[in-house]
Design a protein around this motif. Structure first.
Motif, PDB file in Angstrom:
ATOM      1  N   GLU A  62      11.549  29.799  14.544  1.00  0.00           N
ATOM      2  CA  GLU A  62      11.484  28.981  15.763  1.00  0.00           C
ATOM      3  C   GLU A  62      11.435  27.777  15.544  1.00  0.00           C
ATOM      4  O   GLU A  62      11.908  26.834  16.567  1.00  0.00           O
ATOM      5  N   PHE A  63      11.259  26.971  14.498  1.00  0.00           N
ATOM      6  CA  PHE A  63      11.356  25.581  14.076  1.00  0.00           C
ATOM      7  C   PHE A  63      12.929  25.203  14.233  1.00  0.00           C
ATOM      8  O   PHE A  63      13.339  24.509  14.692  1.00  0.00           O
ATOM      9  N   VAL A  64      13.832  25.930  13.599  1.00  0.00           N
ATOM     10  CA  VAL A  64      15.086  26.089  13.628  1.00  0.00           C
ATOM     11  C   VAL A  64      15.888  26.103  15.110  1.00  0.00           C
ATOM     12  O   VAL A  64      16.521  25.299  15.474  1.00  0.00           O
ATOM     13  N   ALA A  65      15.466  27.163  15.624  1.00  0.00           N
ATOM     14  CA  ALA A  65      15.849  27.360  17.274  1.00  0.00           C
ATOM     15  C   ALA A  65      15.624  26.311  17.938  1.00  0.00           C
ATOM     16  O   ALA A  65      16.379  25.850  18.806  1.00  0.00           O
ATOM     17  N   TYR A  66      14.326  25.821  17.805  1.00  0.00           N
ATOM     18  CA  TYR A  66      13.815  24.404  18.651  1.00  0.00           C
ATOM     19  C   TYR A  66      14.679  23.137  18.240  1.00  0.00           C
ATOM     20  O   TYR A  66      15.021  22.446  19.163  1.00  0.00           O
ATOM     21  N   ALA A  67      15.081  22.913  16.977  1.00  0.00           N
ATOM     22  CA  ALA A  67      15.622  22.035  16.647  1.00  0.00           C
ATOM     23  C   ALA A  67      17.130  21.912  17.118  1.00  0.00           C
ATOM     24  O   ALA A  67      17.795  20.945  17.334  1.00  0.00           O
ATOM     25  N   SER A  68      17.509  23.173  17.326  1.00  0.00           N
ATOM     26  CA  SER A  68      19.034  23.252  17.692  1.00  0.00           C
ATOM     27  C   SER A  68      19.244  23.441  19.112  1.00  0.00           C
ATOM     28  O   SER A  68      20.262  23.275  19.574  1.00  0.00           O
ATOM     29  N   ARG A  69      18.158  23.290  19.990  1.00  0.00           N
ATOM     30  CA  ARG A  69      17.870  23.360  21.498  1.00  0.00           C
ATOM     31  C   ARG A  69      18.860  22.152  22.019  1.00  0.00           C
ATOM     32  O   ARG A  69      18.320  21.052  21.707  1.00  0.00           O
ATOM     33  N   ASN A  70      19.961  22.306  23.007  1.00  0.00           N
ATOM     34  CA  ASN A  70      20.761  21.353  23.252  1.00  0.00           C
ATOM     35  C   ASN A  70      21.107  20.355  22.268  1.00  0.00           C
ATOM     36  O   ASN A  70      21.302  18.976  22.344  1.00  0.00           O
ATOM     37  N   SER A  71      21.238  20.910  20.971  1.00  0.00           N
ATOM     38  CA  SER A  71      21.519  20.141  19.847  1.00  0.00           C
ATOM     39  C   SER A  71      22.304  21.002  19.059  1.00  0.00           C
ATOM     40  O   SER A  71      22.989  21.902  19.066  1.00  0.00           O
ATOM     41  N   ARG A  72      22.111  20.407  17.435  1.00  0.00           N
ATOM     42  CA  ARG A  72      22.660  21.387  16.636  1.00  0.00           C
ATOM     43  C   ARG A  72      22.099  21.195  15.126  1.00  0.00           C
ATOM     44  O   ARG A  72      21.558  19.946  14.815  1.00  0.00           O
TER      45      ARG A  72
END
Length: 324
Positions: free
Chosen positions: A239-249
């Protein structure tokens, strides 16, 4: 598998740590290239590399295990937030917004150090450590790392390392009153090491909810200061990874810090709980040793503080809207 970077006889090499020896990657690959290949490529690379020239681990000097593309550092342990807020705000408090998402800040990938390196801090009266797990991102075939959902984000976790987010608490406190940062209270040093442990090695420690239940400890001059289970984070690492990638990469080589563990994962938490600078801030000569189950240990010594050229205060301005 364990993956590392090291120097031996003045030559920098990158490869596998196999027991008490190190073996360079076959084909002249480096860690950055292996992260771009992704975790599924590691077993074949090991078979190609394992019969290559080996050097005793005791004969090399380990470096930071990667040169991060970026470092996002989270604040994911409720107990840590409670303690630090007591020192900053005078009361133990966790903002409602903390529970909504795993908040992070970006820190400096250009001041990364490795195992046994001596930290050269800025001029500070409140030098601190932060005991964290570093999540290392690798490539996933068919994914660009954008807007990942939690179910698939875990595939982007290549492995784990130990992360020490050194902190100058007095500098940090001043700049964050401006509602921005942390910056100069943090960006002088982050230590990673001793190596990257591939994610599959820690799979046995995952609990039923996907949290990584490994023990983390920190010692100052041989005395245990803090310890916690990493599974006490508010969110599992995918979920850290998912949040970091939100509208980003997220991209191979990115590092995501878990945030400081609770129960003494940094001195600032203990200062807040004790109502005083107890234990005392770090000083020159202090040894900080971090031990995380399944990963290893990371040891560094505090060196002499480094002064920097002063920057003037803001000048009073006229606020004219046209040139005189």
């Amino acid at each position: 598998m364990r993956i590392a970077r090291w120097t031996h006889d003045g030559v920098e090499e990158e490869g596998f740590v196999d027991g008490d020896r190190v073996i360079p990657f076959a084909g002249g690959l480096d860690v950055a290239a292996v992260l771009r290949l992704g975790l599924p490529a590691v077993p074949d690379l090991w078979e190609q590399s394992r019969l290559g020239p080996a050097t005793p681990l005791a004969d090399v000097r380990l470096l930071a295990p990667l040169k991060p593309a970026s470092i996002r550092d989270f604040v994911a342990f409720e107990e840590h937030v409670e303690g630090v807020s007591a020192g900053v705000e005078g009361r133990s408090h966790v903002a409602d917004e903390w529970y909504e998402a795993p908040t992070f800040y970006f820190t400096n990938p250009h001041t990364v150090s490795g195992p046994s390196d001596v930290l050269r801090p800025p001029m500070t009266e409140r030098l601190d450590f932060e005991l964290e797990v570093g999540v290392v991102i690798g490539a996933v075939e068919g994914s660009d790392g954008e807007n990942l959902d939690p179910a698939g984000a875990g595939d982007h976790i290549f492995g784990y390392t130990i992360l020490n987010d050194w902190s100058a608490r007095d500098l940090q406190g001043r700049e964050m009153k401006v509602r921005l940062g942390p910056a100069k209270g943090k960006d002088f040093g982050t230590t990673l090491g001793p190596w990257i442990v591939t994610a599959d090695e820690l799979d046995p420690f995952l609990d039923a909810e996907g949290f990584l239940a490994i023990r983390a400890e920190v010692f100052v001059n041989g005395e245990l200061v803090g310890h916690d289970l990493v599974s006490n984070a508010g969110w599992p690492f995918p979920e850290f990874v998912a949040y970091a990638s939100r509208n980003s990469r997220v991209v191979p080589g990115d590092v995501l810090g878990s945030g400081t563990v609770g129960h003494g994962g940094c001195l600032a938490e203990l200062w807040g709980r004790n109502g005083s600078l107890t234990p005392p801030p770090l000083k020159e000569g202090d040894e900080v040793r971090m031990v995380i189950e399944g990963i290893g240990e990371l040891v560094n010594t505090v060196g002499a503080a480094v002064s920097a050229p002063p920057v003037p205060r803001a000048r009073p301005r006229s606020r004219l809207r046209t040139r005189p």
